[in-house]
Design a protein around this motif. Sequence first.
Motif, PDB file in Angstrom:
ATOM      1  N   PRO A 171      -9.866  -8.386 -16.077  1.00  0.00           N
ATOM      2  CA  PRO A 171      -8.844  -9.308 -16.561  1.00  0.00           C
ATOM      3  C   PRO A 171      -8.605  -9.160 -18.058  1.00  0.00           C
ATOM      4  O   PRO A 171      -9.540  -8.993 -18.846  1.00  0.00           O
ATOM      5  N   GLY A 172      -7.340  -9.242 -18.434  1.00  0.00           N
ATOM      6  CA  GLY A 172      -6.956  -8.967 -19.814  1.00  0.00           C
ATOM      7  C   GLY A 172      -7.107 -10.149 -20.757  1.00  0.00           C
ATOM      8  O   GLY A 172      -7.244  -9.960 -21.966  1.00  0.00           O
ATOM      9  N   PRO A 174      -9.508 -12.346 -21.610  1.00  0.00           N
ATOM     10  CA  PRO A 174     -10.635 -12.353 -22.554  1.00  0.00           C
ATOM     11  C   PRO A 174     -10.527 -11.222 -23.593  1.00  0.00           C
ATOM     12  O   PRO A 174     -10.956 -11.372 -24.734  1.00  0.00           O
ATOM     13  N   ASN A 258     -10.259 -19.907 -22.827  1.00  0.00           N
ATOM     14  CA  ASN A 258      -9.909 -19.356 -24.144  1.00  0.00           C
ATOM     15  C   ASN A 258     -10.236 -20.341 -25.276  1.00  0.00           C
ATOM     16  O   ASN A 258      -9.754 -21.479 -25.279  1.00  0.00           O
TER      17      ASN A 258
HETATM   18  P1  AMP Z   1      -7.659 -18.076 -12.401  1.00  0.00           P
HETATM   19  O1  AMP Z   1      -6.420 -17.553 -11.728  1.00  0.00           O
HETATM   20  O2  AMP Z   1      -7.599 -19.540 -12.693  1.00  0.00           O
HETATM   21  O3  AMP Z   1      -8.937 -17.672 -11.740  1.00  0.00           O
HETATM   22  O4  AMP Z   1      -7.692 -17.402 -13.856  1.00  0.00           O
HETATM   23  C1  AMP Z   1      -7.663 -16.011 -14.047  1.00  0.00           C
HETATM   24  C2  AMP Z   1      -6.919 -15.699 -15.326  1.00  0.00           C
HETATM   25  O5  AMP Z   1      -7.612 -16.263 -16.452  1.00  0.00           O
HETATM   26  C3  AMP Z   1      -6.775 -14.221 -15.593  1.00  0.00           C
HETATM   27  O6  AMP Z   1      -5.414 -13.953 -15.810  1.00  0.00           O
HETATM   28  C4  AMP Z   1      -7.595 -13.993 -16.858  1.00  0.00           C
HETATM   29  O7  AMP Z   1      -7.068 -12.992 -17.707  1.00  0.00           O
HETATM   30  C5  AMP Z   1      -7.520 -15.355 -17.536  1.00  0.00           C
HETATM   31  N1  AMP Z   1      -8.613 -15.582 -18.475  1.00  0.00           N
HETATM   32  C6  AMP Z   1      -9.941 -15.632 -18.240  1.00  0.00           C
HETATM   33  N2  AMP Z   1     -10.643 -15.826 -19.386  1.00  0.00           N
HETATM   34  C7  AMP Z   1      -9.721 -15.926 -20.380  1.00  0.00           C
HETATM   35  C8  AMP Z   1      -9.777 -16.117 -21.794  1.00  0.00           C
HETATM   36  N3  AMP Z   1     -10.939 -16.245 -22.433  1.00  0.00           N
HETATM   37  N4  AMP Z   1      -8.611 -16.158 -22.476  1.00  0.00           N
HETATM   38  C9  AMP Z   1      -7.426 -16.042 -21.844  1.00  0.00           C
HETATM   39  N5  AMP Z   1      -7.309 -15.834 -20.530  1.00  0.00           N
HETATM   40  C10 AMP Z   1      -8.429 -15.778 -19.804  1.00  0.00           C
END
Ligand code: AMP
Length: 321
Positions: A171-172, A174, A258
Amino acid sequence: MICLGIESTAHTFGVGIVKGKKVIANAKSSYSTESGGIIPANAAEHHVNACADLITKAADQAGINLKDIDLIAFSQGPGIGHCLRIGAMSARALSCFLEKPIVGVNHCVAHLEIGKMLTGAKDPVLLYVSGANTQVIAFDNGKYRIFGETLDIGIGNFLDSFARHIGLGFPGGPKIEALAKKGKKYIDLPYCVKGMDVSLGGILTNVKQKHNSGNYAKEDLAYSVQETVFSMLLEVSERALFHCSKKELLLGGGVACNTRLKQMSMEMCRANTFKCFFVDNEYNVDNGAMIAWLGLKKFKEGKKQKIEDTSIRPYWRTDED
Ligand code: AMP
Ligand code: MG
């Protein structure tokens, strides 16, 4: 009462167990890829392979026998059909085998209700920021309502697409966060709030073009992306809070991990004397515990479902619950 909840709307197959207001198990396994996004058939195959072991693992974590379970809950929607189907089938099988009632719940509402239960927030506005979903949700005037949402792509998918474009894997989110910490200069990007909704597609095209031009450092672009889109989301959330006369903001969904978004949320709340609530990241990402908790709540409110009423609802909106 003990409720076992199954989550399978997208990449994660999760099995959670709650006993009253206590989470006693939260087992999960997530499908991931080396490159590219979710291929529905492959994610479903992951879930098929993971489901039986996760149910056993959750029961072990909770220290219970499956026959101690009083209720089975599952994510009925919204989500990817291929994935939802595996969770629904597992839940139906358990319900028939254990001869226990079954309740299908709305995944977005589950994020709101687990947040309330874990943080003690009483009546919050939820900024729900995940891969596919971006919604500002609250329970108001007798039902769950959406006060603002994305008009095109979800914030998580937006961050993942930009990350992929600049050569970072999935995933991008982080990875963009880490890069943004090194950014110094704010680069002007389109700011797309339309009424109470946000639009992210145009910003994605714009920032990709800026990256392709070679004139901008990717650290500065990552920093500017975060500052811009998080401001848009908080502008809408702030207005929803005033509109509903509510005083609590809750964050949920994967993007709520985030730290910059959390910091900006706290600043907005401080300026307005709102309270700001976060859950542990384990509950920000998709999980079975939130499904179990909402299932139990709905059951206690009188929701009863027959097996034949448990068809998946891939397009189930929060305001139809
Ligand atoms: P979910 O669909 O709720 O499981 O969330 C997944 C999404 O959360 C993916 O698009 C990830 O890139 C994003 N994600 C996870 N950690 C972070 C972070 N620290 N900052 C921004 N996006 C995040
Ligand atoms: Mg989610």
